[in-house]
Design a protein around this motif. Structure first.
Motif, short mmCIF file in Angstrom:
data_model
loop_
_atom_site.label_atom_id
_atom_site.label_comp_id
_atom_site.label_asym_id
_atom_site.label_seq_id
_atom_site.Cartn_x
_atom_site.Cartn_y
_atom_site.Cartn_z
N LEU A 251 0.84 -1.29 0.00
CA LEU A 251 -0.07 -0.06 0.12
C LEU A 251 0.95 1.30 0.05
CD1 LEU A 251 -2.82 -1.12 2.40
CD2 LEU A 251 -2.92 -0.43 -0.01
N THR B 288 0.59 3.86 -3.24
CA THR B 288 0.23 5.10 -3.03
C THR B 288 1.35 5.93 -2.79
OG1 THR B 288 0.23 5.00 -0.68
CG2 THR B 288 -1.78 4.43 -1.82
N ALA C 203 0.23 5.25 4.59
CA ALA C 203 -0.56 4.35 3.99
C ALA C 203 -0.33 2.83 4.81
CB ALA C 203 -0.39 3.94 2.62
N LEU D 37 -3.73 -3.35 -5.30
CA LEU D 37 -4.51 -2.99 -3.99
C LEU D 37 -5.61 -4.24 -3.59
CD1 LEU D 37 -5.89 -0.68 -2.38
CD2 LEU D 37 -7.68 -0.56 -4.19
N SER E 10 -5.07 -6.07 -0.03
CA SER E 10 -6.38 -5.84 0.72
C SER E 10 -6.47 -7.18 1.26
CB SER E 10 -7.46 -5.46 0.00
OG SER E 10 -7.42 -4.10 -0.52
#
Length: 326
Positions: free
Chosen positions: A73, A77, A82, A236, A240
């Motif tokens: 992450l 980003t 993050a 992502l 996740s």
């Protein structure tokens, strides 16, 4: 650098051994020798094989999974703040697990990570969708962080509403689990989490070259033939899932995915495959230490590992915010 990696691996082995040996019933080297030889008493063998060892393995895998999620992450980003907890992914996974356990109290343990993944991916999609639509040229990184904080607040409110409806016994279990308690896990939990970690961690490692290209900037990555939107979405999803599956068995451990990658990058001085795997090692060490200390701080009962990690992670998060002048 090689000596640092060796020291870190030795530290991991040391804290893992400490996690297995330390508790209300201390196990010494003579106990471990007797266990391995099959000469230990029933109580000692039961403590080691049925309680301590699977718990330590879950802490190791869960810490590694959250750390790898945070690493991906932060790379995706390009923001050191993050973390799956900050972006609401942990909260979504925790809420869906609560609902699954509430409606299917006798549900299969194999479906537990699936339920967590559903909630985590739903929140990730919501955060990503808001940030993407807000950016004029693709994904808006600052909007990603801000929308994650907003989603996290909403999920926390929903979680509170669900806990109010639980019975007294279920409430005590759920609140401990949400705080990051790893008490009560079994070999089934350890094996399932290990399999998910190996698959998802391997997929994340295979995307390392793409992550490095994305770090060059959107225009540079596009000029090199990278399908930026597709790769961002895939990374992502992997991040996740890593966080969600870890939350399913370890509870919502905020800031672990923030701390571990920072430590790994400080050791290597750069982003790459070495810092990726070192992040996993650092995450495992942090959770093992927190879980072990949590057993010792109270004369009876335990302090959930998530509370101890948050005591360090929250001030560090504020420090990073002030440093970046957000």
């Amino acid at each position: 650098m090689k000596s640092r990696k060796i020291i870190l691996l030795l530290l991991l082995l040391t804290v893992f051994a400490g996690s297995v040996m330390i508790g209300q019933r201390m196990l010494g080297l003579t106990d471990l020798t007797a266990i391995l030889k099959g000469e230990a008493g029933r109580a000692v063998s039961l403590t080691f094989w049925n309680f301590r060892l699977p718990r330590s393995l879950v802490a190791l895998c869960g810490g590694a999974g959250l750390a790898l999620s945070g690493y991906l992450l932060q790379g995706l980003t390009k923001n050191p703040l993050a973390d799956a907890g900050v972006l609401g992914i942990n909260g979504g996974a925790g809420l869906s697990v609560m609902l699954y356990l509430g409606f299917f109290s006798n549900g299969s343990v194999y479906l537990l990570p699936v339920a967590a993944a559903a909630g985590g991916l739903l929140c990730a999609a919501l955060v990503y969708g808001v940030a993407f639509s807000a950016g004029r040229f693709g994904l808006s990184m600052n909007k990603l962080l801000l929308s994650g904080i907003a989603v996290n607040a909403g999920v926390s409110a929903l979680t509170l509403l669900v806990t109010i409806k639980l019975s007294k016994e279920s409430y005590q279990f759920v609140t401990g689990w949400l705080a990051g308690s790893i008490w009560g896990v079994t070999w089934q939990h350890a094996v399932i989490l290990l399999i998910w970690l190996l698959i998802l961690g391997g997929l994340g490692w295979l995307r390392q070259p793409i992550l490095n290209l994305l770090a060059l900037g959107r225009e540079s990555a596009l000029s090199l033939g990278v399908k930026v939107n597709k790769e961002q979405t895939l990374l992502l999803v992997i991040a996740s899932l890593l966080a969600s599956v870890s939350v399913a068995f370890c509870g919502s451990l905020a800031f672990l995915g923030l701390l571990a990658p920072h430590i790994a990058k400080a050791l290597t001085g750069r982003q790459g495959s070495q810092s990726y795997w070192l992040s996993a090692v650092c995450g495992a060490i942090i959770l093992l230490i927190a879980d072990t200390l949590g057993r010792l701080l109270l004369p009876s009962g335990e302090v959930p590992a998530g509370i101890l990690i948050a005591l360090i992670g929250a001030p560090y998060f504020l420090y990073l915010m002030l440093k970046r002048k957000l």
